[in-house]
Design an enzyme around this catalytic site. Sequence first.
Site, PDB file in Angstrom:
ATOM      1  N   THR A 194       0.655  -1.178  -0.027  1.00 41.42           N
ATOM      2  CA  THR A 194      -0.112  -0.130   0.145  1.00 41.42           C
ATOM      3  C   THR A 194       0.681   1.225   0.076  1.00 41.42           C
ATOM      4  OG1 THR A 194      -0.107  -0.038   2.575  1.00 41.42           O
ATOM      5  CG2 THR A 194      -2.002  -0.858   1.360  1.00 41.42           C
ATOM      6  N   LYS A 195       2.057   1.058  -0.004  1.00 43.16           N
ATOM      7  CA  LYS A 195       2.807   2.294   0.327  1.00 43.16           C
ATOM      8  C   LYS A 195       3.191   3.228  -1.248  1.00 43.16           C
ATOM      9  CE  LYS A 195       3.641   2.035   4.641  1.00 43.16           C
ATOM     10  NZ  LYS A 195       2.874   0.915   5.028  1.00 43.16           N
ATOM     11  N   ASN A 196       3.861   4.373  -1.019  1.00 45.03           N
ATOM     12  CA  ASN A 196       3.954   5.171  -2.215  1.00 45.03           C
ATOM     13  C   ASN A 196       4.679   4.581  -3.350  1.00 45.03           C
ATOM     14  OD1 ASN A 196       2.423   6.846  -0.755  1.00 45.03           O
ATOM     15  ND2 ASN A 196       3.870   8.363  -0.511  1.00 45.03           N
TER      16      ASN A 196
END
Length: 397
Positions: A194-196
């Site tokens: 889910t991270k950038n």
Amino acid sequence: MDKLGINGGRPVRDNFLVFGKPHITEKDIEEVVDTLKTGWIGFGPKSIKFENLFKEYIGTKNAVSVSSCTAALDLSLKLYGIKEGDEVITTPLTFASTANVIVHNKATPIFVDVIKETQNIDPRKIEEAITPKTKAVIPVHLAGRPCDIKQIVEICEKHGLKIIWDCAHAIEAEYSGKKVGSYENICAFSFYPTKNITTCEGGMITTNDDEIARKAEVYRLQGMSRDAWKRYSEEGFKPYDVIMPGFKYNITDLQAALGINQLIEIEEKWKVRDKIFKKYNEEFSKLDSVMTPVEVEEKNKHARHLYTLLLKIENLSATRNEICAALQAENIGSGIHFIGLNLTKYYKENHKFKNLPNAGYISERTLSLPLASNLTEKDTDDVIEAVKKVIKHYERK
Ligand SMILES: Cc1ncc(COP(=O)(O)O)c(C=O)c1O
């Protein structure tokens, strides 16, 4: 008013909008396939390439890749010799791993309150909590909003404390014109799905301290002498030494390959999220029963990792969890970042924390909405429509 999906009405969307779906492009896939074809899928040249690109992007002297941010935080505590009896100050508004690693190193996590507006750790509360046992502080740049780095560094230098910045949400974040990952002493990043940017699972340690970086390289891979990964390369077999009992905390080339192109496209994707963030702010500031996130000072940059609303639950006839469920029934995924760790079973039973009113206030009211560079205009319009529909339904007249 339209009947809510949760009450049997027609949902805003026909298909479910997943919260935090990773943005994987054809170029990302090509880089992974290329790695599979080379046959070198473990830690190797692509991991090193990823580290070099990351180092350059952050503007730091060293970047050491690891298997997760949890591994990065754990290694950082070990690198600073944190041990039984030590205290480590951190924020309760974080993911479990920030505090779990302190416990795994047999030290005591000391939660201190956050600033209500920024939701980041309050530097004054850090100073108040320092005791002779305090050895380190782990601030978190929550949602991608930089902490007050200057004040935290000043306090920690004054008291001889190490700082391990949890930058899991903050790759693109800047403080006073510099990336937050270039500040002292150690910064820890996450590449969770889910991270950038994502490497599926993965993490990075950045530091300007060469000695710490060289040690981290040895610690992450079974304590083997440096460059041991080359031992089967075309340069021929190289014997290695084990200089300490290290850990299995390395990233793999297959994972790093996924990150390489994402790092090249990171700013482009940030701009897309920035636009969505501002659109949400504009639309949701029209609602009486929610608080939108405050903007960062001009000298700083928000990484736009999470878009979080604070619900004015006093105005609503539903709890935050009921609002989440109602959004879900409109086919809009949402998240909670975070419920204070001091309110979770383990930490409540095993640690004593008081006076965390701001963290408690936020824990009850925070709600994260989809914010990703692969969202279409229709997706974000649907999020806005669903939030307005649900909030207006539950607003007390
Ligand atoms: C603030 C924070 N710190 C640390 C972590 C742990 O990251 P990882 O899953 O890469 O170990 C996360 C993960 O979601 C996080 O949100």
